[in-house]
Write an enzyme that holds these catalytic residues in place. Structure first.
Site, PDB file in Angstrom:
ATOM      1  N   CYS A   1      -9.108  -7.018 -16.406  1.00 17.77           N
ATOM      2  CA  CYS A   1      -8.563  -5.683 -16.689  1.00 17.77           C
ATOM      3  C   CYS A   1      -8.387  -5.400 -18.176  1.00 17.77           C
ATOM      4  O   CYS A   1      -8.246  -4.244 -18.570  1.00 17.77           O
ATOM      5  CB  CYS A   1      -7.213  -5.518 -15.998  1.00 17.77           C
ATOM      6  SG  CYS A   1      -7.347  -5.391 -14.207  1.00 17.77           S
TER       7      CYS A   1
ATOM      8  N   ALA B   1       4.812  -1.589 -11.048  1.00 16.86           N
ATOM      9  CA  ALA B   1       5.843  -2.458 -11.629  1.00 16.86           C
ATOM     10  C   ALA B   1       5.531  -2.772 -13.094  1.00 16.86           C
ATOM     11  O   ALA B   1       6.443  -2.984 -13.899  1.00 16.86           O
ATOM     12  CB  ALA B   1       5.952  -3.741 -10.821  1.00 16.86           C
TER      13      ALA B   1
ATOM     14  N   ASN C   1       0.841  -1.203   0.000  1.00 16.63           N
ATOM     15  CA  ASN C   1       0.000   0.000   0.000  1.00 16.63           C
ATOM     16  C   ASN C   1       0.883   1.264   0.000  1.00 16.63           C
ATOM     17  O   ASN C   1       0.680   2.181  -0.806  1.00 16.63           O
ATOM     18  CB  ASN C   1      -0.905  -0.050   1.239  1.00 16.63           C
ATOM     19  CG  ASN C   1      -1.815   1.154   1.380  1.00 16.63           C
ATOM     20  OD1 ASN C   1      -2.582   1.458   0.473  1.00 16.63           O
ATOM     21  ND2 ASN C   1      -1.730   1.844   2.516  1.00 16.63           N
TER      22      ASN C   1
ATOM     23  N   LEU D   1      -2.990 -12.802  -8.381  1.00 18.81           N
ATOM     24  CA  LEU D   1      -2.125 -11.870  -9.117  1.00 18.81           C
ATOM     25  C   LEU D   1      -0.699 -12.186  -8.682  1.00 18.81           C
ATOM     26  O   LEU D   1      -0.283 -11.816  -7.586  1.00 18.81           O
ATOM     27  CB  LEU D   1      -2.474 -10.412  -8.766  1.00 18.81           C
ATOM     28  CG  LEU D   1      -3.875  -9.917  -9.151  1.00 18.81           C
ATOM     29  CD1 LEU D   1      -4.192  -8.581  -8.486  1.00 18.81           C
ATOM     30  CD2 LEU D   1      -4.013  -9.782 -10.664  1.00 18.81           C
TER      31      LEU D   1
ATOM     32  N   ASP E   1     -12.813   2.496  -8.606  1.00 12.43           N
ATOM     33  CA  ASP E   1     -14.079   2.462  -9.350  1.00 12.43           C
ATOM     34  C   ASP E   1     -14.094   3.503 -10.471  1.00 12.43           C
ATOM     35  O   ASP E   1     -13.576   4.614 -10.302  1.00 12.43           O
ATOM     36  CB  ASP E   1     -15.250   2.767  -8.404  1.00 12.43           C
ATOM     37  CG  ASP E   1     -15.264   1.852  -7.183  1.00 12.43           C
ATOM     38  OD1 ASP E   1     -14.693   0.752  -7.278  1.00 12.43           O
ATOM     39  OD2 ASP E   1     -15.842   2.247  -6.161  1.00 12.43           O
TER      40      ASP E   1
END
Lengths: 403, 403
Positions: free
Chosen positions: B174, B332, B74, B285, B234
């Site tokens: 995605c 990344a 985070n 992921l 969102d």
């Protein structure tokens, strides 16, 4: 080139008839047209008979007014047997609770993908082409919801080329088979626009019976009968669609697609729903559906025949001059549509047969009906495929048989 | 007609350059080309700052090695603020348990549909056309899974014509924004093939933050950090795509789409997953994604530029001669792709900006990046849009800016 030129000049209507199409084609085999080259349908070997369902429902849900009425619907369904990957005596169906949506997804990936791959192989085998010649994949399901979608797993198992143009549709329930055909038709005409060869696998796969417990839970919770518990079955249906570019001699169409359309009927959004839930999808299927469905077919059919040049040999474009591959959502839907359009049971023979012998496999059903229809000798030249889904959405495709 | 004729004769490559396209168009305004005419992006006003997330995670999940590492991710995310329909102090986010997938769907229908409708109105308004001229709708989401899909609700709220050709994609995570653009491009070229006017709403909508608790539950259950908890936000993004048939004078393209492709990278099926679950979707992921993503872009870019005639004014078709609308899946991924292709931060300015100021809104992000990019003065003529999704699937579109 000639056909394309005529299209541009608005003159294609004058050659767009089943007889003249063959003449046009024979003079120019590379001209793009949408053709269904093969169909592969696979039902699982498991069977659910109405009488088995009575014992199953009583075992898990005892006796209540809602269950009793659901069992009356079961008696009156007109279905002789429903195809299922899970016979009702199996452990999977008799756990202490209904499976979670995560478990349902894992079952789909095991059983649904297997059926889909088998149906694809059947369709590819009948088509006679090579796996390397598949350029597009349009898949649909309303009984799984994971990422990657099952279309990626099917593509991998079939060893499709890594750059096959892939699409997975969702949210279209029972109308999904024709939504996938419509999308594939649009996309393949896009390829034709760029003079690119297009051979699409159109795949509809549903494992509905993993939600048998969920449907009966709903019946118990809502104190209402649930027709979904007695209608739905499992199936994978696949067809190979071609845009006719670089047609090979072995590629013989079963049906040529002339036109297609989707329409959402106003003020019907609360009539058909499959609402996602921790145990799969909960159904809303109201008593008005047969009426809405039956009354929506005529107007959409009217629009399509007005927009499509047809050669009916002097006959009127009346519904009775077509054969019907109608999605057998339930007995009242088939009977209601028959009555609304003035059809006989012969026009709807394939729909009745598939419904009676396999039940309603949601999106996979209509392709199965098209498969059954082509095996019935005789019949009309022109065929209307029609299915209903949430929205309420009506999907229709106008086709001509190749004789 | 001239362009179509040249396409058929295989000569279109010789005119397919940004300069010559304008000449061709000015001489024949009815000629079909794929053009993005407007973009509407709506982020909700709620904000999640990294520091708010620390308190939220600790409040509900206390202290553990997995939570500590998640909080390190985070801190290092590079995101300044994530857009959210639910600020973290709201009741919805602080219930005793994570919401069920049924509740998540109801929240999507409330908040997601609202964002989508607003983004559609924004795009339609910028386009300047009439709602009656919308012929197609291609929508995508990976954060809802009901029937009818949300596309039907959006269509109803916008009062689209009842026979608009509608598609809802699923299973593409995605990469969904570009999967929808690819499908719309294919479908609209299909309309062009029949000389039919095509104006599509391409809609990507995601409400990821309703799964914040689900992501932290996963972290706790699996005793592993979960980067998904700190990345997702969102958004609804919409663009109006035209096939150029019956172009109106007010229709000025932002980008012209020249080519597009999807590729599934072999042996990567376990790297990106959003597996459906009773509480939404659980993520996989892996740490290898930035490496896989960065290394898949170059080869696909190479294929696309080889297949697409470009006028680079004598420059080589090197990645540095293009601007990049790269899906900012995570820091990344952007940094890795920058390095792999030898790009500078300037080439990826729009991706960095969107990521920093809004986070990763899965399928809706790439259209937002395209929107940001058009507002940055200067830049290259050619733009590559690129996104990654489960499969691992890489989607790419090659576009030229209209100046």
């Amino acid at each position: 080139m000639a056909y394309q030129l005529l299209t541009r000049l608005g003159l294609h209507k004058y050659i767009w008839s089943s007889n003249l199409l063959s003449q046009t084609e024979s003079s120019n085999l590379t001209e793009p047209h949408l053709e269904i080259l093969s169909i592969g349908v696979v039902y699982p070997v498991g069977e659910i008979h109405p009488e088995d369902f009575v014992a199953f429902a009583k075992r898990h849900y005892g006796d209540s007014s809602a269950i009793r009425t659901t069992l009356k619907l079961n008696d009156a369904s007109g279905i002789l047997v429903r195809s299922s990957v899970f016979p009702l005596h199996e452990e999977e169906m008799n756990a202490s609770e209904a499976p979670s949506i995560g478990r349902i997804s894992r079952l789909f990936k095991e059983h649904g993908v297997k059926l889909a791959v088998e149906a694809c192989k059947k369709a590819i085998n009948e088509w006679g082409g090579s796996i390397e010649d598949i350029t597009h994949l349009v898949a649909v399901t309303c009984t799984d919801s994971s990422n990657p979608g099952y279309h990626e797993i099917v593509a991998r198992e079939l060893k499709l080329k890594s750059d096959v143009d892939k699409v997975l549709l969702h949210g279209v329930g029972c109308s999904g088979g024709l939504a996938a055909l419509r999308t594939a038709a649009n996309v393949l005409q896009g390829a034709a626009y760029r003079s690119k060869k297009g051979r699409a696998l159109v795949i509809a796969t549903e494992i509905n019976t993993s939600m048998a417990r969920c449907a009966l839970d709903q019946c118990k919770e809502e104190h209402r009968p649930n027709i979904a518990a007695v209608l739905f079955s499992d199936c994978a249906s696949v067809l190979v669609l071609s845009n006719g570019v670089q047609r090979q001699e072995f590629e013989q169409p079963i049906y040529r697609i002339l036109n297609w359309k989707q329409k959402t009927i106003p003020n019907t959004e609360s009539e058909i729903q499959f609402n996602v839930h921790a145990n799969g999808w909960k159904n809303v299927l109201t008593k008005d559906i047969p009426y809405i469905a039956a009354n929506s077919v005529g107007p959409l059919f009217g629009e399509l025949v007005r927009e499509t040049p047809l050669d009916l040999g002097g006959q009127l474009p009346h519904p009775t001059n077509f054969d019907w591959a109608l999605h057998p959502g339930g007995l009242a839907i088939i009977d209601g549509t028959k009555q609304a359009l003035g059809l006989s049971s012969v026009h709807l023979a394939a729909s009745y047969e598939v419904y009676r012998n396999y039940g309603n496999s949601s999106s996979a059903t209509v392709i199965s009906v098209m498969d059954r229809l082509r095996r019935i000798p005789g019949g009309k030249d022109y065929v209307v495929a029609c299915a209903f889904g949430p929205g309420v959405s009506v999907e229709m495709a106008l086709m001509v048989r190749s004789r």
